[in-house]
Structure formats: structure tokens, C-alpha cells
Write a protein that holds these residues in place. Sequence first.
Motif, PDB file in Angstrom:
ATOM      1  N   PRO A 439      21.836  42.169  -4.000  1.00 34.12           N
ATOM      2  CA  PRO A 439      22.564  41.573  -5.121  1.00 34.12           C
ATOM      3  C   PRO A 439      23.299  40.290  -4.746  1.00 34.12           C
ATOM      4  N   PHE A 440      23.589  40.114  -3.449  1.00 39.39           N
ATOM      5  CA  PHE A 440      24.371  38.951  -3.047  1.00 39.39           C
ATOM      6  C   PHE A 440      23.879  38.522  -1.671  1.00 39.39           C
ATOM      7  N   ALA A 441      23.080  37.467  -1.644  1.00 42.73           N
ATOM      8  CA  ALA A 441      22.386  37.141  -0.405  1.00 42.73           C
ATOM      9  C   ALA A 441      22.759  35.758   0.103  1.00 42.73           C
ATOM     10  N   PHE A 442      22.935  35.664   1.417  1.00 46.35           N
ATOM     11  CA  PHE A 442      23.126  34.351   2.017  1.00 46.35           C
ATOM     12  C   PHE A 442      21.755  33.699   2.126  1.00 46.35           C
ATOM     13  N   THR A 443      21.615  32.485   1.587  1.00 45.61           N
ATOM     14  CA  THR A 443      20.303  31.838   1.613  1.00 45.61           C
ATOM     15  C   THR A 443      20.386  30.477   2.297  1.00 45.61           C
ATOM     16  N   GLY A 444      20.913  30.503   3.509  1.00 46.59           N
ATOM     17  CA  GLY A 444      20.837  29.319   4.358  1.00 46.59           C
ATOM     18  C   GLY A 444      22.046  28.406   4.301  1.00 46.59           C
ATOM     19  N   ASN A 445      22.456  28.027   3.095  1.00 42.03           N
ATOM     20  CA  ASN A 445      23.628  27.153   2.986  1.00 42.03           C
ATOM     21  C   ASN A 445      24.398  27.447   1.703  1.00 42.03           C
ATOM     22  N   LYS A 446      24.165  28.632   1.157  1.00 42.71           N
ATOM     23  CA  LYS A 446      24.796  29.037  -0.104  1.00 42.71           C
ATOM     24  C   LYS A 446      24.605  30.528  -0.255  1.00 42.71           C
ATOM     25  N   PHE A 447      25.351  31.126  -1.150  1.00 46.97           N
ATOM     26  CA  PHE A 447      25.108  32.520  -1.499  1.00 46.97           C
ATOM     27  C   PHE A 447      24.430  32.578  -2.847  1.00 46.97           C
ATOM     28  N   GLU A 448      23.610  33.594  -3.020  1.00 45.12           N
ATOM     29  CA  GLU A 448      22.900  33.763  -4.275  1.00 45.12           C
ATOM     30  C   GLU A 448      23.306  35.104  -4.877  1.00 45.12           C
ATOM     31  N   PHE A 449      24.038  35.047  -5.970  1.00 44.70           N
ATOM     32  CA  PHE A 449      24.472  36.262  -6.666  1.00 44.70           C
ATOM     33  C   PHE A 449      23.407  36.575  -7.710  1.00 44.70           C
ATOM     34  N   ARG A 450      22.747  37.720  -7.529  1.00 45.35           N
ATOM     35  CA  ARG A 450      21.544  37.973  -8.327  1.00 45.35           C
ATOM     36  C   ARG A 450      21.714  39.023  -9.417  1.00 45.35           C
ATOM     37  N   MET A 451      22.926  39.453  -9.646  1.00 44.77           N
ATOM     38  CA  MET A 451      23.111  40.533 -10.620  1.00 44.77           C
ATOM     39  C   MET A 451      23.266  40.048 -12.056  1.00 44.77           C
ATOM     40  N   LEU A 452      23.347  38.738 -12.251  1.00 43.63           N
ATOM     41  CA  LEU A 452      23.619  38.242 -13.601  1.00 43.63           C
ATOM     42  C   LEU A 452      22.441  38.500 -14.541  1.00 43.63           C
ATOM     43  N   GLY A 453      22.757  38.848 -15.764  1.00 43.55           N
ATOM     44  CA  GLY A 453      21.734  38.983 -16.789  1.00 43.55           C
ATOM     45  C   GLY A 453      21.353  37.611 -17.318  1.00 43.55           C
ATOM     46  N   SER A 454      20.143  37.543 -17.898  1.00 44.20           N
ATOM     47  CA  SER A 454      19.622  36.239 -18.296  1.00 44.20           C
ATOM     48  C   SER A 454      20.383  35.575 -19.436  1.00 44.20           C
ATOM     49  N   SER A 455      21.071  36.367 -20.271  1.00 44.95           N
ATOM     50  CA  SER A 455      21.735  35.732 -21.421  1.00 44.95           C
ATOM     51  C   SER A 455      23.206  35.418 -21.137  1.00 44.95           C
ATOM     52  N   LEU A 456      23.683  35.855 -19.983  1.00 44.51           N
ATOM     53  CA  LEU A 456      25.106  35.732 -19.665  1.00 44.51           C
ATOM     54  C   LEU A 456      25.541  34.285 -19.438  1.00 44.51           C
ATOM     55  N   SER A 457      26.734  33.954 -19.902  1.00 46.56           N
ATOM     56  CA  SER A 457      27.337  32.692 -19.474  1.00 46.56           C
ATOM     57  C   SER A 457      27.646  32.835 -17.992  1.00 46.56           C
ATOM     58  N   VAL A 458      27.313  31.835 -17.190  1.00 42.80           N
ATOM     59  CA  VAL A 458      27.570  31.962 -15.758  1.00 42.80           C
ATOM     60  C   VAL A 458      29.035  31.723 -15.417  1.00 42.80           C
ATOM     61  N   SER A 459      29.837  31.475 -16.414  1.00 48.81           N
ATOM     62  CA  SER A 459      31.249  31.246 -16.168  1.00 48.81           C
ATOM     63  C   SER A 459      31.923  32.438 -15.485  1.00 48.81           C
TER      64      SER A 459
END
Length: 699
Positions: A439-459
Amino acid sequence: MNKNIPELYGSLVFSDKVMKNKLPKDVYKALRKTIENGTHLELEVANSVAVAMKEWAVENGATHFTHWFQPMTGITAEKHDSFITPVGDSEVAMDFSGKELVKGEPDASSFPSGGLRATFEARGYTAWDPTSPAFIKDRTLCIPTAFCSYSGEALDKKTPLLRSMEALSNSAVRLLHLIGNTEVTRVSTTVGPEQEYFLVDKDLYLKRKDLIFCGRTLLGAPAPKGQEMEDHYFGVLKPRVSAYMHDLDEELWKVGIPAKTKHNEVAPAQHELAPVFDTANVAVDHNQLTMEIMKNVADKHNLVCLLHEKPFEGINGSGKHNNWSMITNTGINLLNPGKTPAENIQFLIFLMAVIKAVDDYADLMRVSVASAGNDHRLGANEAPPAIVSIFLGEELNAVLDSVENDSFFGTSARVPMETGATVLPHFFKDNTDRNRTSPFAFTGNKFEFRMLGSSLSVSGPNVILNTAVAEALDAFYNELKDTSADEMEHAVHELLKRAIRKHRKIIFDGNGYTDEWIAEAQKRGLYNLKSTPDALPQFIAKKNLDLFRKHHIFSEKEVFSRYDILLENYSKTICIEGKTMAEMVMKDVMPSAMAYMQKLTQEASSKKALIPDLSIETETALLKKLTELYSEMSRQVKVLKDAVAEADAESDALKQAQLFHDSVLTAMDELRVYADAAEAMIPDDCLSYPTYDKLLFSV
Ligand code: ADP
Ligand code: MG
């Protein structure tokens, strides 16, 4: 069509370049100062900007302006005013003042406020956010704004985001200064959201009440083919999809959204779009705008763009990956492993702060992605589980091990440093992103939070990330603040060691989709907040209220209002779904089944009449099975309707959400089993809505 992309790009944005051209030098300078340092903007400056903005907008075909804001509905809102002012006899001038630019007063009584603003005090106000550029959409100048109540409470998604960016910047700068990086005066958070979506044919869409009212199918037997062949992911784009994507790119580019990557996703009819990252505030605005433009462009192609998290049962749902990092005003990505020992200390301490933040506030991270739609994804085996954990990758784990054990990392060829970690190798970056289940992965120079739903505001998720990281940075600052400069490296090392030991439990590099992990996570004491009603009470947990108050993100009142809105939203969504499903079964599936049964009866009796000893076994068997399903449906529809009525009548918001979850969703699941079984038996010409095979494979 304009094919000169550099010319097209940003042509509808009141960009820095346009401002520089159009504004008097001192006004431009004052505005830049406000944008960069958040300083107060004088009305004279605003007046001057307004004039330039209007001129530019009118030159580009605009007739109206609107304050563009993001109320708690999760979508954007706008109220258009024209520039015209009557002057004398049937003549008008095009006017726009600094006051109109900076502040608006939409009649806001019907936006959700969770009780913050009773409807009789209808007025809230919108305030210009100069850090996100104005743009033209549909011949209207759109001015990004924050939306607040008269007493100053945030009623939107932008205000807390800006507050959280400020909090993170302050905490980060203070810590950077303490560890010797005194050049930095500001730290911004950067966000790149990857957006997944489905495309379906509009004519088919219009025949399904569930898609129209709920954005997802509530019924539908599986098509003979799903995603098992894995032939869609990165597959060749079909001409209609490709035409859509080209059109979409151009529309996005015009408003300055750097759409970069597009491809087919795993499920049939599913696709993805990713822009180049930007500062969090701009990225959030852009993502809202992207979702809107995706829908509008689809309409032009006689398509519908579905942004629901789970439009179809049995194939992947859609998410949004929130790529996140921090960048200094001196241009350094704080999550980029550095080339020198000093840079590495900085990297490790910021990395550790994120790990600490996610561990301490894993519950809030889960809350930040909670919605009725997303509940269908989280924990299902295509999406990250509802348990928040962090993936670091082999190499970074080895680095942390070496810090914890005081051993040197890597080969002797690398320069050892006091913290125990050598200069980190450069191949690092491409080596990490192997785990797709985290759900939360370090990808080299950033983290990637992958739990968000597609319609969600990313705020929301970024508010939580920024705030939790600010808190972790403050904790580190407090541990280090009395350390002298020559002791600093050692002190940082010791701090990292303590933090690694304390927060190791949140780090998990294995497969997040397995039952073993769920058991293991429970042993580690991690949260497993499966559904929205399970998760939301954590929003108002004391430790979290304290966090928000301390960093001036939300007052207690603001948190409670949002908590109420989220619960209400959840209940309303499922209420609509329950009612829609009951109606579809009663008005579509059951009549279709009845029509087919009549046809079968007729066929059987005409067969018998013609040749009396012909077998009608098949017809009889079908009739029997359908009759059974028909009566099950009729019984279960009543169960569903009763469950909806009972939940609807509940006055306690949390209990209501729980009822919708426990009894309504369960009743829907059961009804679906009968309805889908019936649907699978009914020929297409007797069925009043299009089935999965057509929806998924016709574009
Ligand atoms: P993948 O599909 O492998 O996850 P993509 O390249 O499709 O990767 O998407 C990565 C996203 O991360 C893009 O939107 C990219 O701009 C964004 N990104 C890259 N660097 C940063 C950063 N420092 N901060 C925030 N987002 C970033
Ligand atoms: Mg990704």
C-alpha cells in the motif's frame, strides 16, 4: 486542430509567463513573493492582477469568471458571473476588480458542512489561492479558491491541504537548519497522481440504471472472458480509445496539465493516465480538473468515463497512485538518496520521518482513503490490503539494518560514514519498485501511496501525509535540538537506530495479498480497518485530534464536521445503491425473467400441440429453475428494501453507516446471486439491460 504542442500547452492558463508579460514589474514581483512565501497580497496589487487577468481572459474568448473551489462533495464547484457591466444606453464594459478576484461569496447553504454552518447563515466565502494558476474552461475564467465559513472554518479540501503544506515546510526547514543545511527556506511537497479509469459505450451506459445512479454495476453475470488472459495490460490501444486519449491529452495540455503516460490497464476497458508531478496543491487541482475533463471528452466520443472504484464485479477496480515527495527551494528532493555522506544523513532522516509518520498515523492514512466505493477494492486481491504497511526494497532494508547494527553497508569500495551507511549506490532507484502489492512503497526517490480510490480527491491523503511527517520531523528535531554541531552525526545515527527499532513493525516487503500477512500484521499490532465504518472512528481518536490541533490543520470542530460528512456520504451512497438495485431487480430482471418464462411455456405447449410425444424436458428444467430464482428474488428484494428502510431511519450517524454496511450490503450481495443466476439464463433479446460482455468488450 492545433498540432504545435509547445504552443498549445498552457494556452488557456494565466501562467507565470503571461503574468510576466502582462503585469507591471513591481506588481509581478509582489505577486511572486506571495506565491513563493505566502505573504499577504495588497489590494492594489490584486486590482492590477485582476485587470491583466481579465484582459488576457477576454482575449482568449472568456465572457465569464468563476471562483473555482472544492467543497466537501469531493467534486469542484463553480458559480459563473459575466464580466459585463452596463454603461449608459445599451452598452456594456467588461469589468473585473481586485475585490472580485480575491474574494467571492457564493450562496453556499447547500454544500455539506457537517453542521459547521447552519443553513440560515448561508454565506461562506471563497478566497483566491494565487499558488494555483487561473485557467479558462468553457469560456470562463476559473480562479482556484479556498472555501471557508464566515467564522473561518474550512469547508473545502484546499484549505487543510495548504495548511498541511505549510506545517510540513516549517518542520522540515527547522530540522534541516539544525542538521546544518541552512540554505533552505522552504520545503514543498510534490505529488504525481496516476489515474485509472474505465471507458464504456454511452448508448449501453444509458440502458443501465445502476451505472447512471451509482457509477457502478450492481448486477451482472460475468462475461465468458474477463481479465484472465492478461492481454489488455499495456495492449495496443483500440482506435476509439486512442482517439479519445489523443483528444484528452490535448484538452489537458491546453489547461497546463502535463499529461505524460497513458496505457491500457489490466482489466478489459480499463486505462491509466499519469501526469508529471507538481507541487501538491497544483497537483490536487489538476487531478480534479483531469477527472472532469476525462468525463467531458468521453462524452464527445459517445463514451462514458467511469471513475468508480469498482464498476464491475470480478475484474479489477480502479485506484489512484499518489506519488509523493518533498523538495527544497534549493531544488533538492529530500527522498533522493544522495551522493555524499552529508546528503545521505539528510536522506535517511527524512526517510525515517516518513516511516515513523506512517507507522504512528497508519489509522489516519486508512481513514484518508475510506469511502463506500473504495471498500470494494481494499482487501480484495487486486488492490493493496486495508492494512497500511511500507515497502522499502531489499537494498534500503539492508541500509537500515546496517544503521541499526552499526555495520557498514555495501562493499569496502564505498566510503563509510559515521551513520554506518556508506554513500548509497546510484543504481538504487531502478532496483526498488518490484512489489506491487504494498500500500505504501518507496520507489527510488519518492513514496507511492496506492490505497487511494480512483474517484477520490487526492487532497485528503496528502493532508494526512504532510501533517504526520511534519509531526515526525518535529519529534526528531526535539530529540536533536540540544546537540552540538560536532556531535550531530553521531546523534543522528543514534536517533535513526532508535527509530528503526521502534517502527520496523510497519515495514513489510512480502506479498500483501496473502492470509499469512493478515495474521502477521495482527501479531505486529497493525491496524486492519476493513471497512469505512470500521475506519472512520479513528478520525476522531484523541491522538489524531491532538495532531491536527497542534499543526493547525483542523480544529476539533472541523474534524467532527468532516467525520459527519464522511459517514453521511457513506450511508447515502449505499442507500442509493440499495434502492437502485431493488428497482432494477423488480423492473428489469424479474419482468425479463417472466417474459422468458412465458416464452418457454408457449414454446413447450406449441411443441406438445404439434408432436405430442416430443420431450419438453429442457423447457421444464429451465422453467423450474427460473421460477425458483424468481421467487428468491421476490423474497430477497423485500429483505433488501426492509434493510434500507431500517438503516435509513437510524439517527445516529455511525450506527447508520454500520447498518448500511452490515445489513444492506449483505442483502445486496445475496440478491445479486439470484439476479445474476437468472440473468445468465435469460437470452439477450428478453433482457432489458446490456450485459457485462457488451459493456466490457464493445469499445
Ligand atoms: P509507475 O507506473 O511505475 O508507478 P509512472 O512513471 O507511471 O510510474 O508514474 C510515476 C508518477 O510519479 C508520475 O506521475 C511522476 O511524475 C511521479 N513522480 C516522479 N517523481 C516524483 C516526485 N519527486 N514527487 C512526486 N511525484 C513524482
Ligand atoms: Mg505507479
